[in-house]
Design an enzyme around this catalytic site. Structure first.
Site, PDB file in Angstrom:
ATOM      1  N   HIS A  12      -7.358   0.653  -6.398  1.00 34.46           N
ATOM      2  CA  HIS A  12      -7.582  -0.159  -5.191  1.00 34.46           C
ATOM      3  C   HIS A  12      -8.297  -1.446  -5.627  1.00 34.46           C
ATOM      4  CE1 HIS A  12      -7.846  -1.243  -1.130  1.00 34.46           C
ATOM      5  NE2 HIS A  12      -8.718  -0.379  -0.663  1.00 34.46           N
ATOM      6  N   ASP A  46     -16.949   7.094  -1.762  1.00 33.34           N
ATOM      7  CA  ASP A  46     -15.729   6.968  -0.974  1.00 33.34           C
ATOM      8  C   ASP A  46     -15.503   8.323  -0.308  1.00 33.34           C
ATOM      9  OD1 ASP A  46     -13.260   6.163   0.028  1.00 33.34           O
ATOM     10  OD2 ASP A  46     -12.217   6.240  -1.896  1.00 33.34           O
ATOM     11  N   GLN A  72     -10.187  -3.969  -3.135  1.00 36.92           N
ATOM     12  CA  GLN A  72     -11.499  -3.527  -2.666  1.00 36.92           C
ATOM     13  C   GLN A  72     -12.586  -3.881  -3.680  1.00 36.92           C
ATOM     14  OE1 GLN A  72     -12.230  -1.886   0.415  1.00 36.92           O
ATOM     15  NE2 GLN A  72     -14.263  -2.529  -0.226  1.00 36.92           N
ATOM     16  N   ARG A  99     -13.567  -8.487   2.121  1.00 37.28           N
ATOM     17  CA  ARG A  99     -12.139  -8.283   1.849  1.00 37.28           C
ATOM     18  C   ARG A  99     -11.368  -9.539   2.224  1.00 37.28           C
ATOM     19  NH1 ARG A  99      -9.993  -3.162   1.611  1.00 37.28           N
ATOM     20  NH2 ARG A  99      -8.128  -4.311   0.996  1.00 37.28           N
ATOM     21  N   ARG A 101       0.883  -1.179   0.000  1.00 39.37           N
ATOM     22  CA  ARG A 101       0.000   0.000   0.000  1.00 39.37           C
ATOM     23  C   ARG A 101       0.913   1.220   0.000  1.00 39.37           C
ATOM     24  NH1 ARG A 101      -5.291   1.501   3.487  1.00 39.37           N
ATOM     25  NH2 ARG A 101      -6.086   0.084   1.913  1.00 39.37           N
ATOM     26  N   CYS A 112     -16.186   1.777   0.633  1.00 39.19           N
ATOM     27  CA  CYS A 112     -15.058   0.916   1.005  1.00 39.19           C
ATOM     28  C   CYS A 112     -14.654   1.098   2.465  1.00 39.19           C
ATOM     29  CB  CYS A 112     -13.878   1.162   0.073  1.00 39.19           C
ATOM     30  SG  CYS A 112     -13.218   2.842   0.161  1.00 39.19           S
TER      31      CYS A 112
END
Ligand code: CP
Ligand code: NVA
Length: 301
Positions: free
Chosen positions: A131, A219, A134, A287, A104, A259
């Protein structure tokens, strides 16, 4: 042999992605039934976090433990990465010791540079641009609750950010239509819109995007690394807040996803996560299952 990486959804073929989603649902059932399944016994995942995380860290770490393997958490604060050791040197070393690496970080080019010299699969755990992990969880959640993705209409409302870019890739890979509504100046990369225009439409208002949609997703307005823009963004995004009333414009069986982490009073109203259409806790749980399916695909198959 060159390892397979997962830096964006485009790294896997549509049928491979479909397989991973199906397998994620199977692994979820097995987990609920307490079936012991340890395909990664003795295998090690290195996890490099240059940004904060709750879900990504816990899901990868728990997933590796459940698979009989191990995960190592690495932060720049206490590794040589934070003291300027070149990313390629770190990649060569870590990938000689571990069986996969999750990263990340900020610039997407960092995961690409790491992957270019890594001997083992590299997984993007979020960059400024994408991402993809996700998206595996979001798509699994939609499939579980509503079935096939093909031909559906999804709405992305808010920032044209890393999540939005991955939704664009998903629309292309899974053949659904994506309507995107962002404030002027915060739209996703026009190159991406142009390349995937068969599946993506930019609209002006949140209402236009939400109308008839089978899924509404949003988001945070301020992503990690953009904290100094926060007050400007709050002003510019105020017409893009997701509320139960906005969801009323969507299809009768519409779902709402985020998310997480969520900011009540900003991108969602205070009551949005309590709405029956919000499935964010299933989405977060998935996830774990989706990434276990990904790890098994990349490492055990
Ligand atoms: N959604 C997500 O990636 O959450 P974390 O930042 O907590 O990992
Ligand atoms: N767009 C957000 C996602 C957090 C999971 C960020 O990059 O901070």
């Amino acid at each position: 042999m060159t390892p397979r990486h997962f830096l964006t959804l485009l790294d896997l073929l549509p049928e491979e992605l479909e397989y991973i989603l199906q397998r994620a649902m199977e692994l979820k059932r097995m987990h609920r039934d307490r079936v012991v399944h340890e395909p990664l016994r003795g295998r090690v995942l290195a996890m490099i976090f240059e940004k904060s995380s709750t879900r990504t860290r816990v899901s990868f770490e728990a997933g590796m433990a459940q698979f009989g393997g191990h995960a190592i958490f690495l932060s720049p604060r206490d590794t040589q990465l934070g003291r300027g050791e070149p990313i390629e040197d770190s990649a060569r070393v870590i990938s000689r010791m571990c069986d996969a690496v999750m990263i990340r970080t900020f610039e997407h080019s960092i995961v690409e540079r790491f992957a270019a010299v890594s001997q083992v699969p590299v997984i993007n755990g979020l960059t400024d641009a994408h991402h993809p992990c996700q998206l595996l969880a979001d798509l699994q959640t939609f499939k579980e609750l509503r079935g096939d993705l093909r031909g559906k209409t999804f709405a992305w409302i808010g920032d044209g950010n890393n999540m939005c870019n991955s939704y664009i890739h998903a629309a292309h890979r899974f053949d659904f239509q994506l309507k995107i509504a962002c404030p002027y100046g915060f739209e996703p990369d026009p190159v991406l819109i142009n390349r995937f225009q068969a599946h993506v439409e930019l609209v002006k208002t949140a209402e236009e995007a939400a109308r008839g949609a089978h899924l509404v997703a949003t988001d945070v307005w301020t992503s990690m690394g953009q904290e100094n823009e926060s007050s400007v963004r709050k002003r510019r995004f105020s017409a893009y807040q997701i509320t139960p009333r906005l969801l009323d414009l969507a299809a009768d069986d519409a779902l709402f996803m985020h998310c997480l982490p969520a900011h009540r009073g900003e991108e969602i109203s205070d009551d949005m996560l309590d709405d029956r259409r919000a499935v964010v806790w299933d989405e977060a749980e998935n996830r774990l299952h989706a990434q276990k399916a990904l790890l098994e695909f990349l490492l055990a198959s």
